[in-house]
Design an enzyme around this catalytic site. Structure first.
Site, PDB file in Angstrom:
ATOM      1  N   SER A 161       0.529  -1.417   0.185  1.00 37.26           N
ATOM      2  CA  SER A 161       0.111   0.141  -0.112  1.00 37.26           C
ATOM      3  C   SER A 161       1.269   1.128   0.169  1.00 37.26           C
ATOM      4  CB  SER A 161      -0.974  -0.180   1.283  1.00 37.26           C
ATOM      5  OG  SER A 161      -0.469   0.385   2.613  1.00 37.26           O
ATOM      6  N   LYS A 162       0.528   2.366   0.320  1.00 37.35           N
ATOM      7  CA  LYS A 162       1.223   3.541  -0.181  1.00 37.35           C
ATOM      8  C   LYS A 162       2.042   3.555   1.050  1.00 37.35           C
ATOM      9  CE  LYS A 162      -1.015   6.252  -3.874  1.00 37.35           C
ATOM     10  NZ  LYS A 162       0.339   6.660  -4.972  1.00 37.35           N
ATOM     11  N   ARG A 163       1.649   3.305   2.186  1.00 36.99           N
ATOM     12  CA  ARG A 163       2.511   3.591   3.574  1.00 36.99           C
ATOM     13  C   ARG A 163       4.176   3.047   2.646  1.00 36.99           C
ATOM     14  NH1 ARG A 163       1.913  -1.007   6.684  1.00 36.99           N
ATOM     15  NH2 ARG A 163       0.643  -2.035   6.170  1.00 36.99           N
TER      16      ARG A 163
ATOM     17  N   GLY B 269       5.734   3.032   0.433  1.00 36.16           N
ATOM     18  CA  GLY B 269       6.129   4.182  -0.559  1.00 36.16           C
ATOM     19  C   GLY B 269       5.547   3.377  -1.845  1.00 36.16           C
TER      20      GLY B 269
END
Length: 485
Positions: free
Chosen positions: A258-260, A262
RNA sequence: GGUCCCUUCGUCUAUCGGUUAGGACAUCUGGUUUUCAACCAGGGAAGAGGGGUUCGACUCCCCUAGGGACUGCCA
């Protein structure tokens, strides 16, 4: 039989890094077998599909060099064909009309969830509730799957697939192996909505068949869907494709990417992180696929070597450190002019003065071997982009004492008269200066580096002088030289 | 809840019953050195846990734990 593979993204956002790998595998397999690689945009959900997403996905694929062998097919253009097959399935008895509404189905799911929460809260359920919940959670079986049951007049219906009552369905998959499921565990899925539009399950099968797709390579989030799609092939008497369900890519902590973690979007790898497409291909190829101990694999070699048997069954984690090392390899191999142009597209490079841009262009052969990506290239080029007067701090400042200033002043005239400002000539002159002054390079090198680069990463000091150019190098030295000493 | 899948060094992986469990990236130590990088030499580092099967298991089977997927008139 000609191999035909496809990549079939739904246009609801950017091209995901996992999707990119799926596309790469499909593309490579087609290339390896001398077949065709096709792209199909799965835009049957008009609510969520956008043209911007279509463009972004195609753009990402093209950047990676994974274009299709034919123009992309828009699934939405084939709705009539999908409906035709749905009705054919009904005619053949493999599917049936069902008047149960979406609201009724939602009510069932809501009731099931309520019971689950009740169980969670109380720890257990009454026998009646437990039986009710089990029934609700079971794959849906409409009363109208019974062909003798009359449809209510005028009521809108969906078309549902009629799963067999007994028996198992076995899928043979190149990655997942041979897996069986009871038909009783598969729902009578909807193939045609009440508004006459096709669902994903139907559209995929019909399009794959019509496009002549022989090998389906997709994420293993679709593995269980295979059990819902195969009955459509069976119902139509179509040959089924060869399946390979590859594991999803996970983040560095092993959780779903997911986004977190990277970047998840391919264009970020290009625009923000500064990676090269050939490096992305190599890295992505090794993530979930292997050929013995081989790590650096060129496109040509990959096409020769790629096969479904090399696919791994376990999910792999994204590792930017490893990606950097692979990218570094390809940076060193890349064409200077190409790298310069890529670098120039970056925001940090675009507004540099022309003279500095040209300095970087000339230095590219030396810079590219020192940087893991285009961002790091900027860091490696900082000694060229620093503007005078260069402010010295820390260790660089410590180098420049009175003795050092005097040395610089003494050196200046030696550099002044040089007929040619080249690495070789500068090197010769520096050596001569050291010999004359009775000092070693160690006495002047660090000082020169300090005033020339302020401690920024830089190559051989002679090369630094050459790359800076006569005027700039001179000025930087003069800024810190002390003729009075 | 149900069905299905996964589990080798920190990470990516090799191994397809018999290996001192190999490689790469990362890491550590030493060398080289005018910074950084590079380079050279060397080191540490793994079969989730528990049962079986077998002369022999990382490899086959079962259980447990942990992770994941699906369970939509989304794709």
């Amino acid at each position: 039989m000609t191999v035909v593979t496809r990549f079939a993204p739904s246009p609801t956002g950017y091209l995901h890094i996992g999707g990119a790998r799926t596309a790469l595998f499909s593309w490579l397999y087609a290339r390896a077998k001398g077949g065709k690689f096709l792209i199909r945009i799965e835009d049957t959900d008009k609510e969520r599909s956008t043209q911007a997403a279509v463009d972004a996905i195609l753009d990402g694929l093209n950047w990676l060099g994974l274009g299709g062998d034919e123009p992309p097919l828009l699934q939405s253009t084939r709705a009539d064909r999908h409906a035709e097959i749905a009705h054919e399935l009904v005619k053949r008895g493999s599917a049936y009309h069902c008047p149960v509404t979406a609201e009724e189905l939602q009510a069932r799911r809501d009731e099931a969830e309520a019971l689950q929460q009740k169980k969670a809260a109380n720890g257990s359920l009454s026998d009646a509730d437990a039986a009710r919940m089990a029934d609700l959670l079971r794959p849906f079986r409409s009363p109208w799957r019974d062909p003798t049951r009359p449809l209510p007049a005028g009521a809108p219906t969906v078309v549902r697939l009629r799963m067999p009552d007994i028996g198992d369905l076995t899928v043979t998959d190149n990655v997942q192996g041979t897996v069986s499921r009871a038909y009783a565990d598969i729902d009578d899925l909807i193939v045609l909505r009440s508004d006459g539009t096709p669902t994903y399950m139907l559209a995929v099968v019909v399009d794959d068949h019509d496009m002549g797709v022989t090998h389906v390579i997709r994420g293993d989030d679709h593995f269980l869907n295979t059990f819902r799609q195969l009955p459509i092939y069976h119902g139509m008497g179509w040959p089924q494709p060869d399946y390979s369900h590859i594991p999803l890519i996970h983040g560095s902590d092993g959780k779903k990417l997911s986004k977190r973690h990277g970047a998840t979007a391919v264009d970020e790898y290009r625009d923000v992180l500064g990676y090269l497409p050939e490096a992305m291909r190599n890295y992505l190829l090794r993530l979930g696929w292997s050929h013995g101990d081989d790590e650096i694999i060129s496109d040509e070699q990959a096409i020769v070597w790629f096969g479904l048997e090399g696919l791994n069954k376990a999910p792999a984690r994204l590792d930017f450190v490893k990606l950097d090392s692979v990218n570094k390899h390809y940076m060193a191999l890349a064409d200077d002019q190409r790298l310069f142009e890529l670098w120039m597209q970056r925001p940090e490079a675009r507004h540099l003065p022309e003279v500095i841009q040209q300095r970087i262009r000339a230095a590219m052969p030396h810079l590219k071997t020192r940087a893991a990506n285009l961002v790091k290239l900027g860091e490696q080029a900082r000694f060229l982009t620093n503007l005078r007067p260069i402010h010295l701090t820390g260790k660089a400042a410590d180098q420049v004492n009175a003795e050092a200033r005097a040395r610089l002043a003494a050196l200046l005239p030696h550099l002044e008269g040089l007929a040619e400002w080249s690495e070789a000539v500068i090197q010769a002159q520096l050596s001569q200066f050291c010999a004359q002054s009775g000092i070693s390079m160690g006495k002047i090198g660090p000082v020169l580096r300090a005033v020339l680069t302020a401690g920024a990463p830089s190559p051989d000091i002679t090369l630094v002088l050459a790359l800076l150019g006569r005027n700039e190098a001179f000025a930087r030295i003069a800024d810190h030289a002390d003729a009075g000493a």
